[in-house]
Scaffold this motif. Structure first.
Motif, mmCIF file in Angstrom:
data_model
loop_
_atom_site.group_PDB
_atom_site.id
_atom_site.type_symbol
_atom_site.label_atom_id
_atom_site.label_comp_id
_atom_site.label_asym_id
_atom_site.label_seq_id
_atom_site.Cartn_x
_atom_site.Cartn_y
_atom_site.Cartn_z
ATOM 1 N N VAL A 1 -5.165 6.840 -13.892
ATOM 2 C CA VAL A 1 -4.399 7.084 -12.670
ATOM 3 C C VAL A 1 -5.353 7.649 -11.623
ATOM 4 N N PRO A 2 -4.948 7.640 -10.361
ATOM 5 C CA PRO A 2 -5.815 8.213 -9.328
ATOM 6 C C PRO A 2 -6.065 9.706 -9.570
ATOM 7 N N VAL A 3 -7.269 10.129 -9.190
ATOM 8 C CA VAL A 3 -7.656 11.531 -9.292
ATOM 9 C C VAL A 3 -8.128 11.975 -7.911
ATOM 10 N N LEU A 4 -7.481 13.011 -7.397
ATOM 11 C CA LEU A 4 -7.884 13.603 -6.126
ATOM 12 C C LEU A 4 -8.690 14.844 -6.444
ATOM 13 N N THR A 5 -9.922 14.905 -5.944
ATOM 14 C CA THR A 5 -10.741 16.096 -6.155
ATOM 15 C C THR A 5 -10.855 16.855 -4.844
ATOM 16 N N VAL A 6 -10.786 18.169 -4.968
ATOM 17 C CA VAL A 6 -10.896 19.049 -3.816
ATOM 18 C C VAL A 6 -12.064 19.982 -4.083
ATOM 19 N N ARG A 7 -13.043 19.944 -3.214
ATOM 20 C CA ARG A 7 -14.253 20.741 -3.389
ATOM 21 C C ARG A 7 -13.985 22.222 -3.132
ATOM 22 N N THR B 1 0.817 -1.211 0.000
ATOM 23 C CA THR B 1 0.000 0.000 0.000
ATOM 24 C C THR B 1 0.852 1.263 0.000
ATOM 25 N N ASP B 2 2.147 1.112 -0.214
ATOM 26 C CA ASP B 2 3.038 2.267 -0.239
ATOM 27 C C ASP B 2 2.918 2.960 -1.591
ATOM 28 N N LEU B 3 2.150 4.045 -1.616
ATOM 29 C CA LEU B 3 1.965 4.796 -2.852
ATOM 30 C C LEU B 3 3.108 5.777 -3.018
ATOM 31 N N SER B 4 3.534 5.913 -4.246
ATOM 32 C CA SER B 4 4.571 6.876 -4.542
ATOM 33 C C SER B 4 4.165 7.682 -5.766
ATOM 34 N N TYR B 5 4.307 8.979 -5.677
ATOM 35 C CA TYR B 5 3.982 9.861 -6.786
ATOM 36 C C TYR B 5 5.252 10.593 -7.206
ATOM 37 N N ASP B 6 5.550 10.537 -8.490
ATOM 38 C CA ASP B 6 6.684 11.276 -9.035
ATOM 39 C C ASP B 6 6.231 12.501 -9.810
ATOM 40 N N ASP B 7 5.076 12.392 -10.468
ATOM 41 C CA ASP B 7 4.561 13.470 -11.306
ATOM 42 C C ASP B 7 3.078 13.671 -11.014
ATOM 43 N N ILE B 8 2.735 14.891 -10.595
ATOM 44 C CA ILE B 8 1.368 15.234 -10.210
ATOM 45 C C ILE B 8 0.853 16.311 -11.153
ATOM 46 N N LEU B 9 -0.259 16.022 -11.809
ATOM 47 C CA LEU B 9 -0.861 16.964 -12.747
ATOM 48 C C LEU B 9 -1.884 17.839 -12.042
ATOM 49 N N VAL B 10 -1.760 19.156 -12.251
ATOM 50 C CA VAL B 10 -2.687 20.123 -11.685
ATOM 51 C C VAL B 10 -3.281 20.934 -12.842
ATOM 52 N N PRO B 11 -4.412 20.470 -13.387
ATOM 53 C CA PRO B 11 -5.057 21.248 -14.452
ATOM 54 C C PRO B 11 -5.700 22.501 -13.863
ATOM 55 N N THR B 12 -5.727 23.559 -14.657
ATOM 56 C CA THR B 12 -6.354 24.800 -14.207
ATOM 57 C C THR B 12 -7.121 25.428 -15.358
ATOM 58 N N GLU C 1 1.435 19.850 -1.191
ATOM 59 C CA GLU C 1 1.714 19.037 -0.008
ATOM 60 C C GLU C 1 2.097 17.613 -0.408
ATOM 61 N N LEU C 2 1.345 17.037 -1.330
ATOM 62 C CA LEU C 2 1.666 15.682 -1.798
ATOM 63 C C LEU C 2 3.000 15.654 -2.535
ATOM 64 N N ALA C 3 3.255 16.658 -3.344
ATOM 65 C CA ALA C 3 4.527 16.724 -4.072
ATOM 66 C C ALA C 3 5.693 16.830 -3.091
#
Length: 153
Positions: free
Chosen positions: A140-146, A4-15, A30-32
């Motif tokens: 890939v996983p998608v984190l949504t922030v309201r 369950t050790d998740l690792s992220y190298d590249d995080i996409l932030v669309p705007t 924070e995740l980066a």
């Protein structure tokens, strides 16, 4: 037991350049920071806008959109760099959810962090939702922030 050790190298932030990016940008940074990952700031110039703009004013509108796009991705890049997080920027043209998904695939993105406005009912149906489409189609996983103005605490 599965790893369950998740690792992220590249995080996409669309705007889309609209206000209110801070809550989801804070989450992405924070995740980066935790994963020593790079932020990818992406703005998609929506080609559907062209169909509602008169030919005579299109060059001016297109120029304004490009300035907004550059400003939006540079703002995210600046926030990332202030947090000592590597960042890259990109501006693409197309249908937003299609371009977000294509960018994620082409750049080996590990996580997409997006805002959601929490719309429901007829408003959501009429407007559609880029975030919802990305959620349903991403590989890939998608984190949504309201981003509701009236958040419940």
């Amino acid at each position: 037991m599965p790893d369950t050790d998740l690792s992220y190298d590249d995080i996409l932030v669309p705007t889309d350049g609209s206000g209110g990016t801070q809550p989801y940008l804070d989450q992405a940074i924070e995740l980066a920071t935790q994963h020593d990952a790079r932020i990818h700031a992406l703005y998609v110039v929506d080609t559907r806008v062209r169909s509602i703009v008169r030919d005579a004013v299109w060059p001016d509108v297109q120029s304004d959109i490009r300035v907004d796009a550059d400003t939006a991705v540079k703002s995210i890049e600046g926030a990332a760099k202030r947090a000592d997080v590597d960042a890259v920027t990109a501006v693409r043209t197309g249908i937003p959810h299609d371009e977000i998904l294509a960018y994620a695939d082409e750049n080996d993105i590990d996580l997409i962090v997006m805002a959601t406005h929490g719309r429901s009912g007829p408003e959501r149906a009429a407007l559609g939702s880029t975030t919802e489409r990305v959620l349903r189609q991403a590989h890939v996983p998608v984190l949504t922030v309201r981003l509701d103005e009236h958040r419940r605490d």
